[in-house]
Design a protein around this motif. Structure first.
Motif, mmCIF file in Angstrom:
data_model
loop_
_atom_site.group_PDB
_atom_site.id
_atom_site.type_symbol
_atom_site.label_atom_id
_atom_site.label_comp_id
_atom_site.label_asym_id
_atom_site.label_seq_id
_atom_site.Cartn_x
_atom_site.Cartn_y
_atom_site.Cartn_z
ATOM 1 N N LEU A 617 28.737 34.609 -0.347
ATOM 2 C CA LEU A 617 30.031 35.302 -0.370
ATOM 3 C C LEU A 617 29.864 36.783 -0.049
ATOM 4 N N TYR A 618 28.770 37.358 -0.507
ATOM 5 C CA TYR A 618 28.546 38.793 -0.359
ATOM 6 C C TYR A 618 27.732 39.114 0.895
ATOM 7 N N LEU A 619 26.891 38.166 1.319
ATOM 8 C CA LEU A 619 26.189 38.347 2.587
ATOM 9 C C LEU A 619 27.172 38.496 3.737
ATOM 10 N N GLU A 620 28.259 37.727 3.687
ATOM 11 C CA GLU A 620 29.227 37.758 4.779
ATOM 12 C C GLU A 620 29.881 39.116 4.948
ATOM 13 N N VAL A 621 30.008 39.869 3.863
ATOM 14 C CA VAL A 621 30.633 41.196 3.965
ATOM 15 C C VAL A 621 29.575 42.298 4.057
ATOM 16 N N GLY A 622 28.317 41.894 4.300
ATOM 17 C CA GLY A 622 27.263 42.878 4.558
ATOM 18 C C GLY A 622 26.704 43.566 3.343
#
Length: 854
Positions: A617-622
């Motif tokens: 979830l957080y990887l996707e927003v960098g």
């Protein structure tokens, strides 16, 4: 507490992008001065006249150069002792360099791509950091070696800036890789640079780094050398000296791809040797080099994506997560390139032969409208690229429509089938990827960073310069705006298209300014808590009950399918745990919404105590991750007091049971009547421990909060001696407890009795897990190779009794044989970590004074 960042902080964030724009404008001015007698048609004539064998050799050498770049990652992984499939490493390396070479900001772009996908491939944060450092050092060591030895051996034109310092600069640059290669033998210990200790690699590893980097840069140089006009051929060594200086200037400028800066230095270097009149062929060679070395790899990457998507659809199998997560930023980058291509095409004149064909088949009005709209479409694609990066559904649909429209307009305005092919291929690759763009937010709600805004402005500035360069022979007059002609209307069309593109960008900017103001943060009311209660009860983590404290703001999605609970301290917007809810799409959207909301307010979005299963979830927003400890969860299916290891616990429970100790579970609606007794126990416990209420990640003795959850009561005979409020999920996934208090002078072992009795009761009730809560800093490594944060946390875990008994807490929970699961702090890139840690610690401790008190 919610103040916006100060003026100095904003200026620091703007300094880098503004410097890049200033360098770009300076380079464009220099190009305009150096090529004052050059016409666009002369440049185009040279490009079209290049021999096929030279173009073919240039393409082959480009492929070889990108093949060598794969060795950066290959040897980097080997250096840290990791092995991944060759196809996976090659694809990650190729796409990261295709982007970073074309768009600039190599460390940011290629580093973020590596971080995102190597993490998903199983590497730790520290291991990814080592690979990124290894590849970046190889890149610069190779350039330094090639530049240094070239400057020492080959003279450079005297008119180039700092040419008189050729020997000392060359000596310094050549010395750097030599010291790096010999460093481990000369020093025999890590190199200390200010606060950092750098472990130097062995001689063979260092030599391999330098050689790979030098070969990569040598191949890149030879591609351009093949394309240069024969009249300026004074030997590859002389050419290489100017090439490496131009590349360094482009890299230092941070202009995307060194655009303009590289060309200006190259033109100045060769023009200074008495090659007046060859400016047009040199510019033509540079233009062909851009197409072959930068544009073709991006085009090839598009084909790879198209092939992978088509294969995935045909076989009806889901693509690997590391690949699918790459696609949105990949499509965003290609969309931005496509928009720039349309703008640059609109700024230049069409080929006369193609215009002659159009004159016979199209009305003039269709040509004029197509030319104007194609530039407007180009500007809109630049804007929509940000929406694709943010995974917006509306941006996906609009981009798909505009790519098809742009392809049609490219054919109608000048039979530009090359542009139409690019746009069509991108549309074909994008079409089956709808599932990757799941966010329903409006494009006008998307936040644009200063770097992104300045990149769009830079493309528009370049388009304006191209208009001036392409039509410098046309004298400006007001009548130009109203001239319409097949053969003599190129300049008016370019002017109108440029203004149309600028107007489209301005209108979007104005519309974005009219978006809703950032929300006024407020604590949840009773209606908000009742809205959150069903989501809490059906979530698979009992810790979601912390929302019932009412001390954190609740952010719901549009359909009330999930929420985030958070508080703000300074610039840090700290969410407690993962988004709460069963709907994965809603949870994913909330992470984006929370980040956008924080960025608009000038804050840092943080997610505290997130689980490993939700890291994507957080990887996707960098975002990056810092491990902050481990959570103890007992598997109730195998829980019992049998065996030698449980003998002490078993004897304690049996003894206390014989002495009349018992546990009773009270429903939430009966807790209010017990509040006076509970408060006496709580006050006595706090006086004895000398502590204060914390909050945020722990409950406090707040009657309205405690009355919302069931209560476990421990009696010694008829006297109430201890209590704990319970977190119980309706899906029976997890049970837990929060606020635990007992009489200080009560019977020893009362907490053991409470925990064991609750686990036995939860097992009988059908719960799968019992959550004992987190042990801060547990599981962090204190090895030399570990990151600084991990080493600091490990030190606090072992020696931080002054602040908190971290080791004792872990030891106490460990006797119940739990499964220890890592928990992380998700943080964005480029933030001040010490300040963030202070903000988080202040929230958890109930204020700054609580950070230094028990």
């Amino acid at each position: 507490m919610h103040a916006r960042p100060g003026l100095m902080a904003r200026l620091r964030r703007l300094a880098g992008p503004l410097l890049s724009v200033a360098m770009l404008c300076l380079a464009l001015w220099a190009l305009h001065h150096l090529a004052s007698e050059v016409s666009y048609r002369e440049v185009a004539r040279y490009v079209h006249g290049l021999e096929n064998y030279r173009l073919a050799l240039a393409v082959l050498l480009t492929a070889g150069s990108y093949g060598v770049m794969i060795l950066y990652d290959w040897f980097g992984l080997k250096y840290i002792g990791k092995h991944l499939p060759g196809a996976q490493v090659s694809l990650i390396s190729f796409i990261s360099y295709a982007f970073s070479n074309a768009l600039g900001m190599a460390l940011l772009i290629s580093g973020s791509i590596r971080y995102r996908f190597y993490i998903q491939a199983g590497l730790s944060t520290a291991e990814v950091a080592k690979v990124v450092v290894y590849t970046t050092l190889s890149f610069w060591l190779g350039l330094s070696a090639l530049t240094g030895f070239t400057l020492l051996l080959v003279p450079v034109p005297a008119s180039l800036p700092l040419s008189g310092l050729r020997i000392p600069v060359g000596a310094v640059l050549a010395l750097i890789p030599l010291l790096w290669i010999a460093g481990s033998r000369l020093l025999g210990r890590p190199l200390r640079i200010w606060r950092w200790r750098v472990s130097l690699p062995g001689t063979l590893v260092a030599l391999r780094q330098v050689l790979v980097g030098a070969v990569d840069w040598g191949l890149a140089a030879y591609v351009l050398y093949l394309l240069m006009p024969n009249q300026v051929d004074t030997g590859f060594g002389h050419f290489l000296a100017i090439f490496v200086l131009a590349q360094i200037a482009g890299l230092i400028s941070h202009v995307p791809g060194g655009l303009g800066v590289f060309e200006a230095v190259m033109l100045a270097g060769f023009g200074a040797e008495g090659n007046q009149g060859l400016e047009a062929p040199i510019l033509g060679a540079l233009a062909a080099y851009r197409l072959i070395y930068y544009f073709l790899p991006l085009f090839a990457a598009t084909v790879v994506v198209l092939w992978r998507e088509a294969r995935g659809l045909r076989q009806k199998t889901q693509l690997a997560p590391w690949f699918t997560a790459l696609l949105p930023p990949f499509f965003a980058g290609l969309t931005m390139v496509s928009g720039a291509v349309l703008l640059f095409s609109g700024a230049t004149s069409a080929l006369p032969a193609r215009m002659a064909i159009l004159r016979d088949v199209l009305p003039l009005a269709v040509l004029e409208v197509s030319h104007f709209l194609s530039s407007v479409v180009g500007m809109m694609l630049l804007i929509l690229a940000r929406g694709l990066q943010r995974r917006l559904d509306a941006a996906y649909v609009l981009t798909l429509v505009l790519l098809v429209l742009g392809a049609v307009l490219s054919l109608l305005k000048g039979i530009d089938y090359e542009e139409a092919t690019l746009l069509s291929l991108l549309a074909l690759a994008l079409a089956p990827a709808h599932k990757l763009f799941y966010r329903r937010a409006s494009m006008f709600s998307a936040s644009f960073s200063w770097g992104w805004i300045i990149a769009i402005v830079a493309v528009l500035v370049c388009a304006g310069w191209l208009v001036g360069f392409s039509y410098k022979h046309v004298e400006y007059s007001n009548n130009l705006w109203w001239e319409f002609s097949f053969y003599h209307g190129g300049a008016p069309r370019a002017l109108r298209a440029l203004v149309g593109a600028a107007a489209a960008g301005l209108l979007f900017a104005l519309a974005s300014l009219v978006r809703p103001a950032r929300p006024n943060l407020s604590l949840p009311g009773e209606d908000d808590l009742q809205r959150a209660l069903p989501l809490i009860k059906n979530y698979n983590s009992a810790q979601a009950h912390l929302a019932l404290m009412g001390d954190k703001t609740l952010l719901f999605d549009a359909d009330n399918r999930a929420f985030i609970m958070y508080d703000v301290e300074g610039r840090s917007w700290v969410a407690m745990g993962d988004p709460v809810g069963e709907d994965e799409d809603a949870r994913r959207e909330l992470v984006w919404t929370f980040r956008d909301q924080c960025e608009r307010a000038g804050g840092w979005p943080l997610f505290y105590q997130v689980r490993q299963d939700d890291l994507d979830l957080y990887l996707e927003v960098g975002m990056n991750f810092l491990k902050i400890g481990e959570e103890a969860r007992v598997d109730l299916s195998g829980f019992n007091l049998d065996g030698k290891s449980k003998k002490v616990l078993r004897n304690t429970i049996n003894k206390l049971t014989r002495d009349g100790m018992r546990m009773e579970i009270v429903p939430a609606d009966a807790v209010a009547g017990l509040m006076p007794q509970l408060k006496k126990i709580s006050d006595a416990w706090m006086r004895d421990k000398g502590v204060r209420e914390k909050g945020f990640s722990l409950g406090t003795f707040e009657p309205r909060y405690l009355e919302r959850t069931p209560m476990a009561l421990v009696y010694q005979g008829e006297q109430l001696v201890a209590f704990a409020n319970l977190f119980l999920t309706d899906n029976k996934e997890e049970a837990s407890l929060d606020l635990m208090r007992h009489l200080p002078d009560g019977t020893a072992g009362v907490m053991d009795f409470l925990f064991i009795s609750l686990m036995q009761w939860s097992k009988q009730e059908g719960y799968r897990w019992f959550n004992l809560g987190m042990a801060p800093f547990s599981g962090l490594q204190n090895r030399r190779s570990a990151p600084l944060w991990s080493r600091l946390g490990a030190m606090l875990f072992g020696r931080g009794e002054r602040f908190y008994n971290f080791r004792g807490l872990h030891k106490y929970k460990d006797k119940f044989d739990p499964v220890w699961e890592p928990r992380y702090l998700a943080v964005p890139n480029g933030i001040a970590l010490p300040l963030v840690f202070a903000n988080v610690a202040s929230l958890i401790s109930g204020g700054l004074s609580g950070m230094v008190r028990r």
